[in-house]
Design an enzyme around this catalytic site. Structure first.
Site, mmCIF file in Angstrom:
data_model
loop_
_atom_site.group_PDB
_atom_site.id
_atom_site.type_symbol
_atom_site.label_atom_id
_atom_site.label_comp_id
_atom_site.label_asym_id
_atom_site.label_seq_id
_atom_site.Cartn_x
_atom_site.Cartn_y
_atom_site.Cartn_z
ATOM 1 C CB CYS A 181 -4.455 0.204 -6.536
ATOM 2 S SG CYS A 181 -2.721 0.654 -6.470
ATOM 3 N N GLY A 215 -16.488 6.069 4.827
ATOM 4 C CA GLY A 215 -15.912 7.380 4.550
ATOM 5 C C GLY A 215 -16.413 7.946 3.240
ATOM 6 N NE ARG A 263 -1.497 -1.555 3.610
ATOM 7 C CZ ARG A 263 -1.661 -1.725 4.930
ATOM 8 N NH1 ARG A 263 -2.802 -1.422 5.492
ATOM 9 N NH2 ARG A 263 -0.684 -2.186 5.676
ATOM 10 N NE ARG A 289 -0.933 7.624 -9.338
ATOM 11 C CZ ARG A 289 -0.085 6.614 -9.419
ATOM 12 N NH1 ARG A 289 0.013 5.922 -10.537
ATOM 13 N NH2 ARG A 289 0.674 6.288 -8.386
ATOM 14 C CE LYS A 297 -2.460 4.715 1.140
ATOM 15 N NZ LYS A 297 -2.342 3.325 1.476
HETATM 16 C C1 UGA Z 1 -4.212 -0.936 -2.453
HETATM 17 C C2 UGA Z 1 -4.195 -2.262 -1.698
HETATM 18 O O1 UGA Z 1 -4.551 -2.064 -0.324
HETATM 19 C C3 UGA Z 1 -2.813 -2.924 -1.771
HETATM 20 O O2 UGA Z 1 -2.845 -4.212 -1.149
HETATM 21 C C4 UGA Z 1 -2.418 -3.078 -3.250
HETATM 22 O O3 UGA Z 1 -1.117 -3.628 -3.395
HETATM 23 C C5 UGA Z 1 -2.454 -1.718 -3.913
HETATM 24 O O4 UGA Z 1 -3.778 -1.161 -3.794
HETATM 25 C C6 UGA Z 1 -2.090 -1.916 -5.369
HETATM 26 O O5 UGA Z 1 -2.826 -2.608 -6.084
HETATM 27 O O6 UGA Z 1 -1.005 -1.491 -5.793
HETATM 28 P P1 UGA Z 1 -3.448 1.593 -1.895
HETATM 29 O O7 UGA Z 1 -4.249 1.981 -3.107
HETATM 30 O O8 UGA Z 1 -2.067 2.107 -1.760
HETATM 31 O O9 UGA Z 1 -3.337 -0.026 -1.799
HETATM 32 O O10 UGA Z 1 -4.239 2.114 -0.611
HETATM 33 P P2 UGA Z 1 -5.257 1.511 0.476
HETATM 34 O O11 UGA Z 1 -4.683 1.695 1.807
HETATM 35 O O12 UGA Z 1 -5.717 0.173 0.111
HETATM 36 O O13 UGA Z 1 -6.483 2.554 0.328
HETATM 37 C C7 UGA Z 1 -7.235 2.665 -0.884
HETATM 38 C C8 UGA Z 1 -8.408 3.587 -0.693
HETATM 39 O O14 UGA Z 1 -9.407 2.977 0.127
HETATM 40 C C9 UGA Z 1 -8.083 4.923 -0.009
HETATM 41 O O15 UGA Z 1 -8.775 5.953 -0.689
HETATM 42 C C10 UGA Z 1 -8.613 4.762 1.394
HETATM 43 O O16 UGA Z 1 -8.980 5.967 2.002
HETATM 44 C C11 UGA Z 1 -9.816 3.880 1.137
HETATM 45 N N1 UGA Z 1 -10.241 3.090 2.333
HETATM 46 C C12 UGA Z 1 -9.440 2.114 2.821
HETATM 47 C C13 UGA Z 1 -11.480 3.340 2.925
HETATM 48 O O17 UGA Z 1 -12.251 4.235 2.483
HETATM 49 N N2 UGA Z 1 -11.858 2.588 3.998
HETATM 50 C C14 UGA Z 1 -11.078 1.604 4.511
HETATM 51 O O18 UGA Z 1 -11.504 0.956 5.490
HETATM 52 C C15 UGA Z 1 -9.836 1.364 3.922
#
Ligand code: UGA
Length: 439
Positions: free
Chosen positions: A259, A252, A153, A327, A320
């Site tokens: 991703c 949220g 992440r 993006r 985040k």
């Molecule tokens: C995500 C995956 O979590 C990774 O495992 C994966 O490797 C990566 O995509 C990828 O394919 O390269 P990432 O996009 O960096 O990682 O971020 P996340 O922490 O997963 O968050 C993604 C989005 O979901 C953010 O906008 C975050 O705010 C949102 N989110 C996350 C929520 O709204 N609620 C949650 O409970 C968790």
């Protein structure tokens, strides 16, 4: 082991640096000369906590190298990782132009046996496609292809890689399997071995499932608001069930980033091409789009549908915390919607403000939280950076024209905000109609 990684975006650079940190000799290749020069000095082109330090350490210890010359990077390498971008096309499909080009160049430089591993998130079947391109360009088949998808992440990429919960290895031969298992042994993790197509599918299925969890809890939040329940407690109560798990149940403003939006739409399109309508994930995407605008509706409700000329302090712009990545950040559409209503948004983000200005027209930004909220008519909280979570609410109340906060990340406790005299709306919890300062 000697590894060559082609493409120095998030995935390529972090993987390359971590592979070097566990003792391998790694050369990271990119076509961007300026970027390569910066990286040779240990300067990361992306904002990622801990990455600069780890780069410097491994450069100094002679294990990490950077070059624009693919032939040089491939010389003596046991494995060549393809980690270039796969941006979405207009129709949601992944664009494989960069992957194809790199595969061709690898083929042209392939003199002896190597395992060619795809790390970029690519549609099922890309491994075979890469194999055909390399075979044609090399004129021989003294190589194996493999898939080794990435699960890191942004913002916690180093930690996620060094402490990976599993490694997925998609292979066609015992030789490639042995090599990739040896490479991953120092991570001391569970290794899931599969065929190449299955490994490619695991990556999409994992991301689509996590996105589904988020849209699911956002819909539960919307229902909670209608029936007077509290989504944070609902998520807590659900999460203690091991079969469900508590992660990714934070309601949220919907998911953003490079991703989930890209991979969910690519998976819908992969399914469609295979003759299957992936209804659940189509709805996950739809729910996610709608969720972004809920927060604007809540602000409009606080102001009886008229936010014209109101100064709105938008706290957090990145999709985040701990990243400067804009993006597909929900803040983009939210700010544009505020502008359509005639409001004057002023954004603040500890690191993403400059990137935000590139993608949001006429965006005003502030250099500090204090500057953003001074004489603002409301706070819209979009990204839960520590600095924003630690906001001094009492002080903020004095700086604001109106004590109004719409919290898109459920950071504050509604009871506490009530005591502070705020009009406070969040996601899936009770709205507090506190007193305003001036009206
Ligand atoms: C995500 C995956 O979590 C990774 O495992 C994966 O490797 C990566 O995509 C990828 O394919 O390269 P990432 O996009 O960096 O990682 O971020 P996340 O922490 O997963 O968050 C993604 C989005 O979901 C953010 O906008 C975050 O705010 C949102 N989110 C996350 C929520 O709204 N609620 C949650 O409970 C968790």
């Amino acid at each position: 082991m000697k590894i060559c990684v082609v493409g120095t975006g998030y995935v390529g650079l972090v993987s390359g640096v971590c592979f070097s940190d566990i003792g391998n000799s790694v050369t990271c290749i990119d076509i961007d000369e300026r970027k390569i020069e910066r990286m040779k000095m240990g300067e990361s082109p992306i904002y990622e906590p801990g990455l600069d330090e780890l780069m410097k350490k491994n450069i100094n210890e002679g294990r990490l190298h950077f070059s624009t010359d693919l032939a040089e990077g491939m010389e003596g390498a046991d494995a060549v990782y393809i980690a270039v971008g796969t941006p979405p096309k207009e129709n949601g499909e992944a664009n494989l132009a960069f992957v194809d080009k790199v595969a061709e160049q690898i083929g042209e430089n392939l003199k002896d046996y190597k395992v060619i591993v795809t790390k970029s998130t690519v549609p099922v079947g890309t491994g075979k496609r890469v194999k055909a391109i390399i075979e044609k360009a090399a004129g021989h088949s003294n190589f194996d292809i493999a898939s080794n998808p990435e699960f890191l992440r942004e913002g916690s990429a180093i930690k996620d890689t060094m402490n990976m919960e599993r490694a997925v290895i998609g292979v066609e031969s015992a030789k490639a399997e042995a090599l990739l298992k040896e490479l991953h042994a120092p991570f001391n993790t569970t290794i899931v071995t599969a065929d190449v197509e299955t490994a490619e599918m695991i990556k999409y299925a994992a991301n689509a499932f996590l996105a589904t969890k988020i849209s699911f809890i956002n819909e539960i939040a919307n229902i909670c608001e209608l029936v007077g329940a509290d989504v944070t407690k609902v998520a807590e109560g659900m999460g203690h069930d091991n079969r469900i798990g508590s992660a990714f149940l934070n309601a949220g403003i919907g998911y953003g980033g490079s991703c989930f939006p890209k991979d969910t739409s690519a998976l819908v399109s992969i399914a469609k091409q295979a003759g299957y309508d992936f209804k659940i994930v189509r709805d996950v995407e739809y729910v996610n789009k709608l969720q972004r605008f809920k927060i604007v509706d809540k602000l409009l409700e606080a102001y009886d549908n008229n936010i014209a000329n109101k100064k709105i302090a938008v706290l957090g712009l990145a999709f985040k915390p701990n990243t400067d990545d804009m993006r597909d950040a929900p803040s983009i559409e939210i700010i544009e919607e505020l502008q359509k209503h005639g409001a004057h948004p002023v954004g603040y983000d500890p690191v993403a403000a400059e990137n935000a200005k590139k993608v949001i027209n006429n965006l005003k930004t502030a250099d500090s939280v204090e500057e953003a909220i001074q004489n603002a008519d409301a706070i819209l909280l979009l990204t839960d950076w520590d600095e924003i979570k630690n906001l001094d609410v009492a002080k903020a109340g004095k700086a604001l024209n109106e004590k109004i906060m719409i919290d898109g990340r459920n950071v504050f406790d509604p009871g506490f905000m009530e005591n502070q005299g705020f009009y406070y709306a969040s996601i899936g919890r009770k709205t507090v109609n506190g007193k305003r300062v001036t009206s």
